[in-house]
Design a protein around this motif. Structure first.
Motif, short mmCIF file in Angstrom:
data_model
loop_
_atom_site.label_atom_id
_atom_site.label_comp_id
_atom_site.label_asym_id
_atom_site.label_seq_id
_atom_site.Cartn_x
_atom_site.Cartn_y
_atom_site.Cartn_z
N ALA A 165 1.40 3.73 -3.32
CA ALA A 165 1.13 5.39 -2.97
C ALA A 165 2.24 6.16 -3.47
CB ALA A 165 0.69 5.47 -1.53
N THR A 184 -0.85 10.86 -5.65
CA THR A 184 -1.13 10.73 -4.17
C THR A 184 -0.73 11.82 -3.51
OG1 THR A 184 -0.41 8.36 -4.37
CG2 THR A 184 -0.28 9.43 -2.13
N ASP A 185 -1.90 12.36 -2.88
CA ASP A 185 -1.66 13.53 -1.72
C ASP A 185 -0.76 13.11 -0.53
OD1 ASP A 185 -2.30 15.86 -0.28
OD2 ASP A 185 -3.92 15.28 0.38
N SER A 194 -0.47 14.19 2.23
CA SER A 194 -1.06 14.01 3.48
C SER A 194 -1.66 12.62 3.57
CB SER A 194 -2.09 15.07 3.77
OG SER A 194 -3.04 15.14 2.92
N ARG A 195 -2.10 12.04 2.39
CA ARG A 195 -2.67 10.57 2.43
C ARG A 195 -1.40 9.77 2.70
NH1 ARG A 195 -5.49 6.63 3.73
NH2 ARG A 195 -5.57 5.10 2.08
N LEU A 196 -0.41 9.98 2.14
CA LEU A 196 0.99 9.17 2.09
C LEU A 196 1.25 8.97 3.51
CD1 LEU A 196 3.17 7.33 1.08
CD2 LEU A 196 4.29 9.30 0.48
N GLN A 197 1.65 10.34 4.35
CA GLN A 197 1.66 10.28 5.62
C GLN A 197 0.55 9.50 6.56
OE1 GLN A 197 2.86 14.12 7.04
NE2 GLN A 197 2.88 13.52 9.24
N ALA A 198 -0.44 9.61 6.22
CA ALA A 198 -1.56 8.99 7.01
C ALA A 198 -1.38 7.59 6.84
CB ALA A 198 -2.87 9.42 6.53
N LEU A 199 -0.91 6.87 5.63
CA LEU A 199 -0.78 5.37 5.22
C LEU A 199 0.60 5.01 6.29
CD1 LEU A 199 -1.19 5.17 1.52
CD2 LEU A 199 -2.61 4.35 3.41
N GLU A 241 0.99 -1.21 0.09
CA GLU A 241 -0.06 0.07 0.13
C GLU A 241 0.97 1.20 -0.10
OE1 GLU A 241 -3.88 1.47 2.26
OE2 GLU A 241 -2.51 0.31 3.47
#
Length: 77
Positions: A22, A28-29, A31-36, A18
């Motif tokens: 990303a 890929t945003d 902030s989305r990568l950091q959340a993952l 995952e």
């Protein structure tokens, strides 16, 4: 009689698919990568705790490759 074994972990944990997907997807945003990454770091920390580790590591899951810390550091100097 129980036998105790000692094991040491040296190096990074394998990156979950995952995170790899990303990172390779240009759309890929960040902030989305950091959340993952946050979610998977919490997972590996919990697994280490459940296994009875006394010292924990984030598995270097945010690191992109072996040299990435050197590259980032070089830009700040």
């Amino acid at each position: 009689m129980s036998i105790q074994y000692r094991a040491d972990h040296i190096g990074s944990f394998l990156r979950p698919a995952e995170i790899l997907v990303a990172r390779t997807n240009a759309s890929t945003d960040p902030s989305r990568l950091q959340a993952l990454e946050d979610d998977h770091i919490k997972r590996v920390l919990n697994e280490q705790k459940e296994l009875g580790f006394e010292i924990f590591t984030d598995g270097e899951l945010r690191r992109r490759n072996f040299m990435s810390d050197f590259y980032r550091r070089g830009r700040r100097l």
